[in-house]
Design an enzyme around this catalytic site. Structure first.
Site, mmCIF file in Angstrom:
data_model
loop_
_atom_site.group_PDB
_atom_site.id
_atom_site.type_symbol
_atom_site.label_atom_id
_atom_site.label_comp_id
_atom_site.label_asym_id
_atom_site.label_seq_id
_atom_site.Cartn_x
_atom_site.Cartn_y
_atom_site.Cartn_z
ATOM 1 N N HIS A 44 5.676 2.115 1.661
ATOM 2 C CA HIS A 44 4.266 2.073 2.053
ATOM 3 C C HIS A 44 4.020 2.641 3.446
ATOM 4 O O HIS A 44 2.881 2.899 3.817
ATOM 5 C CB HIS A 44 3.761 0.628 2.016
ATOM 6 C CG HIS A 44 4.115 -0.082 0.746
ATOM 7 N ND1 HIS A 44 5.192 -0.938 0.652
ATOM 8 C CD2 HIS A 44 3.559 -0.038 -0.479
ATOM 9 C CE1 HIS A 44 5.277 -1.394 -0.586
ATOM 10 N NE2 HIS A 44 4.306 -0.869 -1.294
ATOM 11 N N CYS A 85 6.897 7.001 1.448
ATOM 12 C CA CYS A 85 6.601 8.060 0.487
ATOM 13 C C CYS A 85 6.098 9.292 1.231
ATOM 14 O O CYS A 85 5.218 9.175 2.102
ATOM 15 C CB CYS A 85 5.533 7.584 -0.503
ATOM 16 S SG CYS A 85 4.946 8.899 -1.597
ATOM 17 N N GLU A 118 0.223 -0.174 3.383
ATOM 18 C CA GLU A 118 -0.004 1.250 3.633
ATOM 19 C C GLU A 118 -1.116 1.446 4.664
ATOM 20 O O GLU A 118 -1.026 2.316 5.536
ATOM 21 C CB GLU A 118 -0.352 1.979 2.330
ATOM 22 C CG GLU A 118 -0.504 3.478 2.530
ATOM 23 C CD GLU A 118 -0.956 4.223 1.288
ATOM 24 O OE1 GLU A 118 -1.660 5.237 1.451
ATOM 25 O OE2 GLU A 118 -0.608 3.790 0.165
ATOM 26 N N ASN A 172 -2.106 0.080 -6.876
ATOM 27 C CA ASN A 172 -2.361 1.036 -7.959
ATOM 28 C C ASN A 172 -2.396 0.345 -9.314
ATOM 29 O O ASN A 172 -3.120 0.752 -10.211
ATOM 30 C CB ASN A 172 -1.361 2.200 -7.921
ATOM 31 C CG ASN A 172 0.007 1.827 -8.456
ATOM 32 O OD1 ASN A 172 0.259 1.899 -9.646
ATOM 33 N ND2 ASN A 172 0.911 1.420 -7.559
#
Length: 317
Positions: free
Chosen positions: A80, A102, A132, A231
């Protein structure tokens, strides 16, 4: 002959692991192979208890903050992303660290820094408290970035210079909800700087697109994922909005309430980007024990994205 009720499972593709999650899990596995156990991981590497549990069995120790880590063992930062203060503190303590952020999240960090360098006031579209969001806001000093969660927040936002605003977004948002917020920002600030390329990642978009195709006319949609997985939660919302009679988030087959299946002849099935495929197969098998199952694969895209591992993992110890 069977007297079991027939059940058609519309199976979404793409579903489950994305390239960023694959890479993050691989990083932990490779780190354990290189340095041996234990390896520390700051925050859940991805938001899935099954993934975390398997890595714990291999020797990973998950902590929330860096001060819980000893200086003589490697530490990995989750997919994150983390505020800049975290690697800075690891360097100050002379720790070995591996950043599993990522690359698509890192791209958002780079965009935010560029806007800041060029003197723009930055808006981050995202959910308060998500790791994140914390990581992205922590790329810049002080209160440089303003978090916007809703269209209403756009109306309340008062920048110092309305002609010099930019926005970035969390990568795991609802595509449709974000589009509404972006439209509101662009209506209020016609000159607002937008990302070169959409910040919502390809995997989030693809999984939502697949659900939009399979949901209409479906009696029930099951999304496999964690309640902490942004998500995955968005996929449930997308399924309901796209026409599913009902949509539920489940961690695994063990969490299914089979009363949901009363009157159900068509099941939509997908998994969030941090949910492993064996959990999907577990749900299919559990359905197969109770119903006469036929599978209907709904493929809306093919994913070929892969990300390289950090160089530190291939360097000699």
């Amino acid at each position: 002959m069977t007297d079991r009720q027939p059940l058609t499972i519309r199976l979404a593709a793409p579903r489950g692991f994305c390239a960023g999650v694959d890479r993050a899990i691989q990083i932990v596995e490779e780190a354990l192979g290189k340095w041996g156990a234990p390896v520390y991981v700051r925050h859940e590497i991805v938001h899935n208890a099954h993934v975390v549990s398997r890595l714990e069995e291999l020797g990973a120790i998950f902590v929330e903050e860096l001060d819980e880590c000893p200086e003589d063992r490697p530490v990995i930062f989750s997919a994150h992303g983390v505020p800049k203060s975290v690697p800075a503190e690891a360097e100050r303590r002379n720790m070995i660290y591996v950043d599993a952020t990522c690359p698509l999240v890192s791209k958002v960090h780079v965009e935010a820094e560029r806007h800041h360098r060029e003197g723009r006031e930055i808006v981050l579209i995202g959910h308060a408290g998500h790791p994140e969001v914390i990581g992205t806001m922590g790329q810049l000093p002080g209160n440089t970035i303003t978090l916007i969660e809703t269209v209403e927040d756009v109306a309340a936002f008062e920048p110092n210079d309305p002609d010099n605003v930019a926005f970035v977004t969390q990568t795991t948002l609802s595509v449709d909800d974000t589009a509404d917020i972006v439209a509101a920002l662009q209506a209020r600030f016609p000159g607002i700087s937008s990302p070169h390329k959409e910040d919502i990642c390809y995997a989030t978009t693809n999984r939502q697109d697949a659900v939009k195709v399979l949901a209409p006319g479906t009696d029930l949609v099951l999304v496999i994922g964690a309640t902490t997985s942004s998500n995955s939660v968005r996929l449930v919302e997308v399924a309901k909005r796209a026409g599913a009679a009902r949509a539920e988030l489940v961690a695994s087959a063990e969490n299914i309430d089979w009363a949901w299946f009363d009157g159900v002849s068509t099941l939509g099935l997908t998994a969030g980007a941090s949910a492993p495929e064996d959990l999907v197969q577990g749900v299919i098998n559990a359905c197969g024990e109770r119903f006469d199952v036929s599978l209907d694969k709904i493929e809306t895209a093919r994913e070929t994205v892969t990300f390289k591992l950090p160089r530190i993992l291939s360097e000699p110890v």
